[in-house]
Enzyme design. Structure first.
Site, PDB file in Angstrom:
ATOM      1  N   CYS A  82     -41.626  13.969  65.846  1.00 58.56           N
ATOM      2  CA  CYS A  82     -40.891  14.912  65.304  1.00 58.56           C
ATOM      3  C   CYS A  82     -39.571  14.936  65.803  1.00 58.56           C
ATOM      4  CB  CYS A  82     -41.652  16.151  65.387  1.00 58.56           C
ATOM      5  SG  CYS A  82     -43.092  15.922  64.636  1.00 58.56           S
ATOM      6  N   HIS A 138     -34.769  19.803  49.137  1.00 62.11           N
ATOM      7  CA  HIS A 138     -34.313  18.423  48.767  1.00 62.11           C
ATOM      8  C   HIS A 138     -33.099  18.477  49.612  1.00 62.11           C
ATOM      9  CE1 HIS A 138     -37.338  18.037  45.603  1.00 62.11           C
ATOM     10  NE2 HIS A 138     -37.118  16.839  45.624  1.00 62.11           N
ATOM     11  N   GLU A 151     -45.964  23.579  57.265  1.00 64.45           N
ATOM     12  CA  GLU A 151     -45.378  22.245  57.183  1.00 64.45           C
ATOM     13  C   GLU A 151     -46.450  21.286  56.775  1.00 64.45           C
ATOM     14  OE1 GLU A 151     -43.467  20.999  60.964  1.00 64.45           O
ATOM     15  OE2 GLU A 151     -41.979  22.161  60.587  1.00 64.45           O
TER      16      GLU A 151
END
Ligand SMILES: Nc1nc2c(c(=O)[nH]1)N=C([C@H](O)[C@H](O)COP(=O)(O)OP(=O)(O)OP(=O)(O)O)CN2
Ligand SMILES: [Zn+2]
Length: 125
Positions: free
Chosen positions: A23, A67, A115
Site C-alpha cells: 500500500c 476520480h 476501502e
C-alpha cells in the site's frame, strides 16, 4: 436519541506514506462512506433531517475526492490518506456544513470509510 445514516461512493487513488508494504505504492479503491447524524429532537414532520439534505451536504465532499489522486489534494498532501484520516475528514467537513443548516439541533455522530468490503475505519465523537 435518533440517528440517520446516508451512504455515498467514490473511486480514487492513494498511497500510504511511512508504510512498508504493497500500500506504499499508488493504487485505487472503490470507497464507500457512511455518515451518521444524531439528535434528540425531530422536526414537526417526524424527520431528524431529510436524507436528501444530508446527501446534498455530503456530495461536494465526495466530489472533491472522486476520480482524483487523494495524496495530491489538501489536506492529504501532508495528512496520510488512510481510512482513519479519511473518516475524520468526512466527519469534519460534513459537521461544519451541517451546523450551518441545523444550527446545532443535529450533529454528525460518526463517519465510516470502507476501502474494501472487508476493511473499514470509523471516526466518532
Ligand atoms: N488501519 C489501516 N490499515 C491499512 C489501511 C488503512 O487505511 N488503515 N490501508 C491499507 C491500504 O491502503 C489498502 O487499503 C489495503 O487494505 P487491505 O484490506 O489489505 O486490502 P486488500 O484488498 O489488499 O485486502 P486482502 O484481504 O489482503 O486481499 C492497508 N492497511
Ligand atoms: Zn489503499
Amino acid at each position: 436519541m435518533y440517528e440517520v445514516t446516508v451512504e455515498s461512493h467514490f473511486s480514487s487513488g492513494h498511497y500510504l506514506r511511512d508504510y512498508h508494504g504493497k500500500c506504499e505504492n499508488p493504487h485505487g479503491h472503490n470507497y464507500r462512506v457512511l455518515v451518521t447524524l444524531a439528535g434528540e429532537e425531530l422536526e414537526p414532520n417526524g424527520l431528524l433531517l431529510d436524507f436528501k439534505i444530508l446527501k446534498d451536504i455530503l456530495k461536494p465532499v465526495v466530489n472533491y475526492l472522486d476520480h482524483q489522486m487523494i495524496n495530491d489534494l489538501e489536506p492529504f498532501t501532508t495528512v496520510n490518506p488512510s481510512a482513519e484520516n479519511l473518516a475524520k475528514y468526512f466527519f469534519d467537513e460534513t459537521n461544519t456544513r451541517l451546523s450551518d443548516v441545523t444550527k446545532g439541533r443535529v450533529r454528525v455522530k460518526s463517519s465510516t470509510i470502507f476501502e474494501t468490503n472487508t476493511s473499514q475505519a470509523t471516526y466518532s465523537e
